[in-house]
Scaffold this motif. Sequence first.
Motif, PDB file in Angstrom:
ATOM      1  N   PHE A  62     -24.142  16.687   1.667  1.00 48.70           N
ATOM      2  CA  PHE A  62     -23.000  16.196   2.443  1.00 48.70           C
ATOM      3  C   PHE A  62     -22.302  17.321   3.198  1.00 48.70           C
ATOM      4  CE2 PHE A  62     -23.321  13.968  -1.707  1.00 48.70           C
ATOM      5  CZ  PHE A  62     -24.059  12.894  -1.241  1.00 48.70           C
ATOM      6  N   GLN A  63     -22.548  18.548   2.772  1.00 46.82           N
ATOM      7  CA  GLN A  63     -22.006  19.689   3.507  1.00 46.82           C
ATOM      8  C   GLN A  63     -22.668  19.796   4.873  1.00 46.82           C
ATOM      9  OE1 GLN A  63     -22.994  23.741   2.160  1.00 46.82           O
ATOM     10  NE2 GLN A  63     -20.795  24.169   2.177  1.00 46.82           N
ATOM     11  N   ASN A  64     -23.966  19.531   4.914  1.00 40.99           N
ATOM     12  CA  ASN A  64     -24.705  19.514   6.180  1.00 40.99           C
ATOM     13  C   ASN A  64     -25.646  18.312   6.170  1.00 40.99           C
ATOM     14  OD1 ASN A  64     -26.081  19.991   8.544  1.00 40.99           O
ATOM     15  ND2 ASN A  64     -27.247  21.731   7.760  1.00 40.99           N
ATOM     16  N   PRO A  65     -25.137  17.131   6.522  1.00 41.50           N
ATOM     17  CA  PRO A  65     -25.948  15.912   6.433  1.00 41.50           C
ATOM     18  C   PRO A  65     -26.849  15.656   7.634  1.00 41.50           C
ATOM     19  CG  PRO A  65     -23.726  15.361   7.109  1.00 41.50           C
ATOM     20  CD  PRO A  65     -23.744  16.852   6.905  1.00 41.50           C
ATOM     21  N   TYR A  66     -26.723  16.461   8.682  1.00 45.87           N
ATOM     22  CA  TYR A  66     -27.415  16.154   9.937  1.00 45.87           C
ATOM     23  C   TYR A  66     -28.942  16.204   9.854  1.00 45.87           C
ATOM     24  CZ  TYR A  66     -22.687  16.525  11.693  1.00 45.87           C
ATOM     25  OH  TYR A  66     -21.343  16.345  11.883  1.00 45.87           O
ATOM     26  N   ALA A  69     -30.323  12.948   9.233  1.00 45.74           N
ATOM     27  CA  ALA A  69     -30.163  11.990  10.326  1.00 45.74           C
ATOM     28  C   ALA A  69     -31.171  12.263  11.439  1.00 45.74           C
ATOM     29  CB  ALA A  69     -28.739  12.052  10.873  1.00 45.74           C
ATOM     30  N   GLY A  70     -32.204  13.048  11.127  1.00 47.53           N
ATOM     31  CA  GLY A  70     -33.259  13.312  12.103  1.00 47.53           C
ATOM     32  C   GLY A  70     -32.985  14.478  13.028  1.00 47.53           C
ATOM     33  N   CYS A  71     -32.071  15.369  12.645  1.00 49.45           N
ATOM     34  CA  CYS A  71     -31.685  16.476  13.527  1.00 49.45           C
ATOM     35  C   CYS A  71     -32.264  17.806  13.052  1.00 49.45           C
ATOM     36  CB  CYS A  71     -30.161  16.604  13.583  1.00 49.45           C
ATOM     37  SG  CYS A  71     -29.295  15.107  14.078  1.00 49.45           S
ATOM     38  N   TYR A  72     -32.452  18.696  14.014  1.00 44.37           N
ATOM     39  CA  TYR A  72     -32.642  20.107  13.712  1.00 44.37           C
ATOM     40  C   TYR A  72     -31.271  20.769  13.845  1.00 44.37           C
ATOM     41  CZ  TYR A  72     -37.767  19.881  13.925  1.00 44.37           C
ATOM     42  OH  TYR A  72     -39.082  19.601  13.689  1.00 44.37           O
ATOM     43  N   VAL A  73     -30.941  21.629  12.896  1.00 42.15           N
ATOM     44  CA  VAL A  73     -29.624  22.263  12.903  1.00 42.15           C
ATOM     45  C   VAL A  73     -29.794  23.770  12.748  1.00 42.15           C
ATOM     46  CG1 VAL A  73     -27.316  22.285  11.887  1.00 42.15           C
ATOM     47  CG2 VAL A  73     -28.689  20.202  11.782  1.00 42.15           C
ATOM     48  N   TRP A  74     -29.195  24.523  13.676  1.00 40.78           N
ATOM     49  CA  TRP A  74     -29.226  25.979  13.615  1.00 40.78           C
ATOM     50  C   TRP A  74     -27.800  26.532  13.603  1.00 40.78           C
ATOM     51  CZ3 TRP A  74     -32.616  23.488  17.069  1.00 40.78           C
ATOM     52  CH2 TRP A  74     -33.987  23.650  16.795  1.00 40.78           C
ATOM     53  N   ASN A  75     -27.743  27.810  13.303  1.00 42.75           N
ATOM     54  CA  ASN A  75     -26.483  28.555  13.385  1.00 42.75           C
ATOM     55  C   ASN A  75     -25.410  28.013  12.437  1.00 42.75           C
ATOM     56  OD1 ASN A  75     -25.444  30.873  14.724  1.00 42.75           O
ATOM     57  ND2 ASN A  75     -23.998  29.581  15.837  1.00 42.75           N
ATOM     58  N   LYS A  79     -23.977  35.615   8.197  1.00 41.52           N
ATOM     59  CA  LYS A  79     -23.735  36.580   7.119  1.00 41.52           C
ATOM     60  C   LYS A  79     -23.429  35.872   5.803  1.00 41.52           C
ATOM     61  CE  LYS A  79     -22.100  40.276  10.158  1.00 41.52           C
ATOM     62  NZ  LYS A  79     -20.997  41.226  10.467  1.00 41.52           N
ATOM     63  N   GLY A  80     -24.160  34.779   5.571  1.00 41.82           N
ATOM     64  CA  GLY A  80     -24.033  34.055   4.313  1.00 41.82           C
ATOM     65  C   GLY A  80     -22.886  33.075   4.233  1.00 41.82           C
ATOM     66  N   LYS A  81     -22.064  32.976   5.273  1.00 44.35           N
ATOM     67  CA  LYS A  81     -20.907  32.087   5.255  1.00 44.35           C
ATOM     68  C   LYS A  81     -21.105  30.923   6.223  1.00 44.35           C
ATOM     69  CE  LYS A  81     -17.514  35.610   3.942  1.00 44.35           C
ATOM     70  NZ  LYS A  81     -16.221  36.260   4.292  1.00 44.35           N
ATOM     71  N   ILE A  82     -20.614  29.748   5.811  1.00 48.52           N
ATOM     72  CA  ILE A  82     -20.685  28.567   6.661  1.00 48.52           C
ATOM     73  C   ILE A  82     -19.757  28.746   7.860  1.00 48.52           C
ATOM     74  CG2 ILE A  82     -20.288  26.085   6.803  1.00 48.52           C
ATOM     75  CD1 ILE A  82     -22.610  26.659   5.082  1.00 48.52           C
ATOM     76  N   GLN A  83     -20.307  28.547   9.049  1.00 50.68           N
ATOM     77  CA  GLN A  83     -19.499  28.662  10.257  1.00 50.68           C
ATOM     78  C   GLN A  83     -18.808  27.335  10.575  1.00 50.68           C
ATOM     79  OE1 GLN A  83     -20.706  31.763  13.216  1.00 50.68           O
ATOM     80  NE2 GLN A  83     -22.632  30.645  13.083  1.00 50.68           N
ATOM     81  N   ALA A  84     -17.853  27.389  11.482  1.00 55.90           N
ATOM     82  CA  ALA A  84     -17.188  26.173  11.948  1.00 55.90           C
ATOM     83  C   ALA A  84     -18.225  25.266  12.605  1.00 55.90           C
ATOM     84  CB  ALA A  84     -16.080  26.518  12.933  1.00 55.90           C
ATOM     85  N   GLU A  85     -18.057  23.966  12.431  1.00 62.05           N
ATOM     86  CA  GLU A  85     -19.074  23.023  12.898  1.00 62.05           C
ATOM     87  C   GLU A  85     -19.278  23.091  14.410  1.00 62.05           C
ATOM     88  OE1 GLU A  85     -20.094  18.240  12.602  1.00 62.05           O
ATOM     89  OE2 GLU A  85     -18.680  19.165  11.192  1.00 62.05           O
ATOM     90  N   GLU A  86     -18.233  23.454  15.145  1.00 61.00           N
ATOM     91  CA  GLU A  86     -18.395  23.537  16.601  1.00 61.00           C
ATOM     92  C   GLU A  86     -19.355  24.651  17.013  1.00 61.00           C
ATOM     93  OE1 GLU A  86     -14.201  25.184  15.586  1.00 61.00           O
ATOM     94  OE2 GLU A  86     -15.449  23.463  15.053  1.00 61.00           O
ATOM     95  N   ASP A  87     -19.640  25.575  16.085  1.00 64.34           N
ATOM     96  CA  ASP A  87     -20.596  26.645  16.376  1.00 64.34           C
ATOM     97  C   ASP A  87     -22.028  26.270  15.991  1.00 64.34           C
ATOM     98  OD1 ASP A  87     -18.606  28.347  17.345  1.00 64.34           O
ATOM     99  OD2 ASP A  87     -18.117  29.077  15.342  1.00 64.34           O
ATOM    100  N   TRP A  88     -22.189  25.129  15.321  1.00 67.15           N
ATOM    101  CA  TRP A  88     -23.531  24.703  14.939  1.00 67.15           C
ATOM    102  C   TRP A  88     -24.302  24.228  16.175  1.00 67.15           C
ATOM    103  CZ3 TRP A  88     -23.043  21.271   9.891  1.00 67.15           C
ATOM    104  CH2 TRP A  88     -22.367  22.013   8.910  1.00 67.15           C
ATOM    105  N   ILE A  89     -25.599  24.387  16.126  1.00 67.01           N
ATOM    106  CA  ILE A  89     -26.477  23.856  17.175  1.00 67.01           C
ATOM    107  C   ILE A  89     -27.233  22.677  16.571  1.00 67.01           C
ATOM    108  CG2 ILE A  89     -28.397  24.344  18.731  1.00 67.01           C
ATOM    109  CD1 ILE A  89     -27.576  27.304  18.595  1.00 67.01           C
TER     110      ILE A  89
END
Length: 244
Positions: A62-66, A69-75, A79-89
């Motif tokens: 649930f932290q990264n459910p994409y 949902a059939g998605c590829y998710v990068w970024n 440095k080991g820390k979860i970034q803000a979702e707006e920075d995700w690809i």
Amino acid sequence: MGNVKTKYKLVLQSKEARAIRLGFDLFQQGNGYKKIAEHLNQMGYRSKKGRPLGKGTVGCWFQNPYPYAGCYVWNVRKKGKIQAEEDWIIVEDQHQAIISMEEAKSCRQQYHQRIKDGTRYRRTTYPLSGLLYCDLCGHKFQLKGSQKYNNLYYICGSNYQRHDACQNKLYLNQQRLEDSVMEEVNGKIMQQGFLESYFQMARKDLNQKAKDAQGEIRGLKSENRAVRGSDEADAEGYGSVGIG
């Protein structure tokens, strides 16, 4: 879990997909990670290594459910820390989905809301938390030890952080101390006439505060009338002055 990566694409694994689908359904019904993991384990689902599912593994869904949902998710991490979702690809429609994109977004929002509401981690509070102070240095006593092994104790926070900061080396057993304090408190409260006397004192104090407030209001009204009277007198004085 749920997809197997080949040279060209991710192939959906039906058994793992059923577990994840059920996990998302349970999450959207308000269940926590631990309860979801226990339910899936009872149904015979296991990790890729054949171990029972833990709440940490389930929480990551649930932290990264994409991806589900059939998605590829990068970024996602830096440095080991979860970034803000707006920075995700996030690239949609890259492989077969287990949940819809709408469900993924909804679960992501619920995940954040649970953190905000404090339901992800529940802190246990104790009756004497924040009420005990060291008589040598004035620092608050802190609760330390192991809750798992029922070995909790109160200790001067200053001494705990630096042994040379305070000479108070008392280790007060949490259960015995709290039982003793509560017994003393209950004994006082249950004494005949204690509550009646307490409520009479409280009522007397409230009545006195009400009288003081009324006196202040009368004083303010009197000052207001005096100011208005002075303004009216000044206005009359200006009106009697002729202009040559």
